[in-house]
Design a protein around this motif. Structure first.
Motif, PDB file in Angstrom:
ATOM      1  N   ALA A  56      12.201  39.596  54.861  1.00  0.00           N
ATOM      2  CA  ALA A  56      12.835  40.900  54.694  1.00  0.00           C
ATOM      3  C   ALA A  56      14.351  40.777  54.746  1.00  0.00           C
ATOM      4  CB  ALA A  56      12.344  41.860  55.771  1.00  0.00           C
ATOM      5  N   MET A 177      14.442  49.135  52.480  1.00  0.00           N
ATOM      6  CA  MET A 177      13.115  49.445  53.029  1.00  0.00           C
ATOM      7  C   MET A 177      12.018  48.852  52.154  1.00  0.00           C
ATOM      8  SD  MET A 177      13.052  53.270  54.651  1.00  0.00           S
ATOM      9  CE  MET A 177      12.991  54.029  53.052  1.00  0.00           C
ATOM     10  N   ILE A 181       9.244  46.243  53.560  1.00  0.00           N
ATOM     11  CA  ILE A 181       7.813  46.540  53.524  1.00  0.00           C
ATOM     12  C   ILE A 181       7.069  45.513  52.687  1.00  0.00           C
ATOM     13  CG2 ILE A 181       6.103  48.223  52.726  1.00  0.00           C
ATOM     14  CD1 ILE A 181       8.211  50.397  53.462  1.00  0.00           C
ATOM     15  N   SER A 184       6.075  42.221  54.287  1.00  0.00           N
ATOM     16  CA  SER A 184       4.885  42.179  55.134  1.00  0.00           C
ATOM     17  C   SER A 184       3.673  41.641  54.372  1.00  0.00           C
ATOM     18  CB  SER A 184       4.566  43.579  55.668  1.00  0.00           C
ATOM     19  OG  SER A 184       5.638  44.064  56.452  1.00  0.00           O
ATOM     20  N   ALA A 240      12.453  48.480  58.283  1.00  0.00           N
ATOM     21  CA  ALA A 240      11.115  48.661  57.712  1.00  0.00           C
ATOM     22  C   ALA A 240      10.170  47.563  58.172  1.00  0.00           C
ATOM     23  CB  ALA A 240      11.200  48.674  56.192  1.00  0.00           C
ATOM     24  N   ALA A 241      10.644  46.315  58.173  1.00  0.00           N
ATOM     25  CA  ALA A 241       9.791  45.205  58.598  1.00  0.00           C
ATOM     26  C   ALA A 241       9.422  45.335  60.073  1.00  0.00           C
ATOM     27  CB  ALA A 241      10.502  43.880  58.330  1.00  0.00           C
ATOM     28  N   LEU A 244       6.723  48.135  60.495  1.00  0.00           N
ATOM     29  CA  LEU A 244       5.376  47.778  60.061  1.00  0.00           C
ATOM     30  C   LEU A 244       4.723  46.762  60.986  1.00  0.00           C
ATOM     31  CD1 LEU A 244       5.764  49.400  57.450  1.00  0.00           C
ATOM     32  CD2 LEU A 244       4.784  47.477  56.215  1.00  0.00           C
ATOM     33  N   LEU A 250      -0.880  49.620  57.972  1.00  0.00           N
ATOM     34  CA  LEU A 250       0.378  50.243  57.594  1.00  0.00           C
ATOM     35  C   LEU A 250       0.936  49.691  56.281  1.00  0.00           C
ATOM     36  CD1 LEU A 250       2.238  50.432  61.033  1.00  0.00           C
ATOM     37  CD2 LEU A 250       1.035  52.254  59.811  1.00  0.00           C
ATOM     38  N   TYR A 251       0.451  48.533  55.851  1.00  0.00           N
ATOM     39  CA  TYR A 251       1.026  47.895  54.661  1.00  0.00           C
ATOM     40  C   TYR A 251       0.873  48.734  53.394  1.00  0.00           C
ATOM     41  CZ  TYR A 251       1.715  44.496  50.924  1.00  0.00           C
ATOM     42  OH  TYR A 251       2.129  43.856  49.782  1.00  0.00           O
ATOM     43  N   GLY A 254       2.903  51.839  53.626  1.00  0.00           N
ATOM     44  CA  GLY A 254       4.316  51.463  53.603  1.00  0.00           C
ATOM     45  C   GLY A 254       4.821  51.240  52.186  1.00  0.00           C
ATOM     46  N   LEU A 255       4.005  50.566  51.364  1.00  0.00           N
ATOM     47  CA  LEU A 255       4.380  50.356  49.970  1.00  0.00           C
ATOM     48  C   LEU A 255       4.544  51.685  49.239  1.00  0.00           C
ATOM     49  CD1 LEU A 255       2.074  47.362  48.937  1.00  0.00           C
ATOM     50  CD2 LEU A 255       4.555  47.301  49.286  1.00  0.00           C
ATOM     51  N   ALA A 258       7.713  53.440  50.379  1.00  0.00           N
ATOM     52  CA  ALA A 258       8.907  52.864  49.763  1.00  0.00           C
ATOM     53  C   ALA A 258       9.024  53.281  48.304  1.00  0.00           C
ATOM     54  CB  ALA A 258       8.868  51.345  49.876  1.00  0.00           C
TER      55      ALA A 258
END
Length: 272
Positions: A56, A177, A181, A184, A240-241, A244, A250-251, A254-255, A258
């Motif tokens: 990240a 962000m 994300i 991850s 962001a990293a 998560l 959450l992945y 999270g995508l 973003a």
């Protein structure tokens, strides 16, 4: 110290009456930018073997380096006509939109299915809306300015140039962000996202510096402050990293989050 350095650069190097001094100053600026960009590229290549927080930060640094390279280009290109600016803005917006859809939204749908099952479309759409909502909230809560649409947020006595820089810093944040994300998901996910963002950051960095110059800022200040707006990307990537962590649930959201934030940012780019 930094203010004094910028003042000296603007008055004694970029506007020097001695051609050799101006040439030396430009050479130093170009050399520094090349080294910064090279470091960013090397960091991005290292991210191929990294994931999580390391990937990240490296991806965010590559975006910051690309923004700086674009800002320094103002030293050589000077002012651009409206048509050229529109072309650069359209290119940056197109690359960003493609990255949001291909590298974020579609992978979010694919990653959500095994985690949320039949509820995956709803989870992705809610996360997408949350990303858009965050950018709308920040747009209202923080004082900043756009070159076309003027001042936004609470009333303030800050200069227009500073407000414009804050606006550009704010709208670089979702790019960071997105990188954080994507990191991850491993190198296979973060590298395409970081590369796409870095590519569009070059013309965006130039447009940032041009907008600051048009707001009345000196050449040296416009270039340095334009380059500094890219620092929002490693900051956004780290936050962001860290948010998560290692939680696989959450992945996918999270995508999608973003993708929504970058989509909102893509609309704002047209007002910058």
């Amino acid at each position: 110290i930094m203010s004094a350095f910028i003042h000296q650069l603007d008055d004694h190097v970029l506007h020097s009456r001695h051609p050799w001094r101006r040439g030396a100053g430009l050479a130093i600026a170009v050399a520094g930018t090349v080294l910064l960009a090279a470091h960013g590229v090397a960091a991005l290549l290292d991210a191929l073997e990294s994931s999580g927080m390391t990937g990240a930060l490296l991806g965010g640094m590559a975006g910051a380096a690309a923004t700086a390279a674009g800002a320094v280009a103002m030293l050589f290109l000077g002012k651009l006509n409206g048509r050229r600016e529109d072309q650069l803005m359209a290119f940056a917006a197109g690359v960003m939109l493609a990255a949001a859809i291909v590298s974020l939204f579609i992978p979010a749908i694919e990653a959500a299915a095994p985690v949320f099952g039949n509820a995956s479309p709803l989870a992705v759409l809610l996360a997408l809306g949350a990303g858009i909502g965050l950018m709308l909230a920040l747009d209202q809560a923080l004082p900043h300015a756009h070159a076309v649409s003027g001042v936004h947020g609470p009333a303030t006595h800050a200069s227009r140039g500073l407000l414009l820089a804050l606006g550009l810093f704010l709208h670089n944040f979702p790019e960071g962000m997105a990188v954080g994300i994507a990191a991850s998901g491993g190198a296979g996910t973060v590298v395409p996202v970081a590369l796409a963002i870095a590519v569009q950051d070059v013309p965006e960095g130039l447009l940032v510096a041009l907008a600051l110059g048009a707001a009345g800022m000196g050449l040296g200040r416009a270039v340095l402050l334009g380059a500094a707006t890219g620092l929002a990307e490693p900051v956004g990537a780290w936050i962001a990293a860290a948010a998560l962590g290692d939680n696989p649930a959450l992945y996918p959201v999270g995508l999608a989050f973003a993708a929504g934030a970058m989509g909102k940012k893509n609309k704002k780019l047209n007002n910058t």
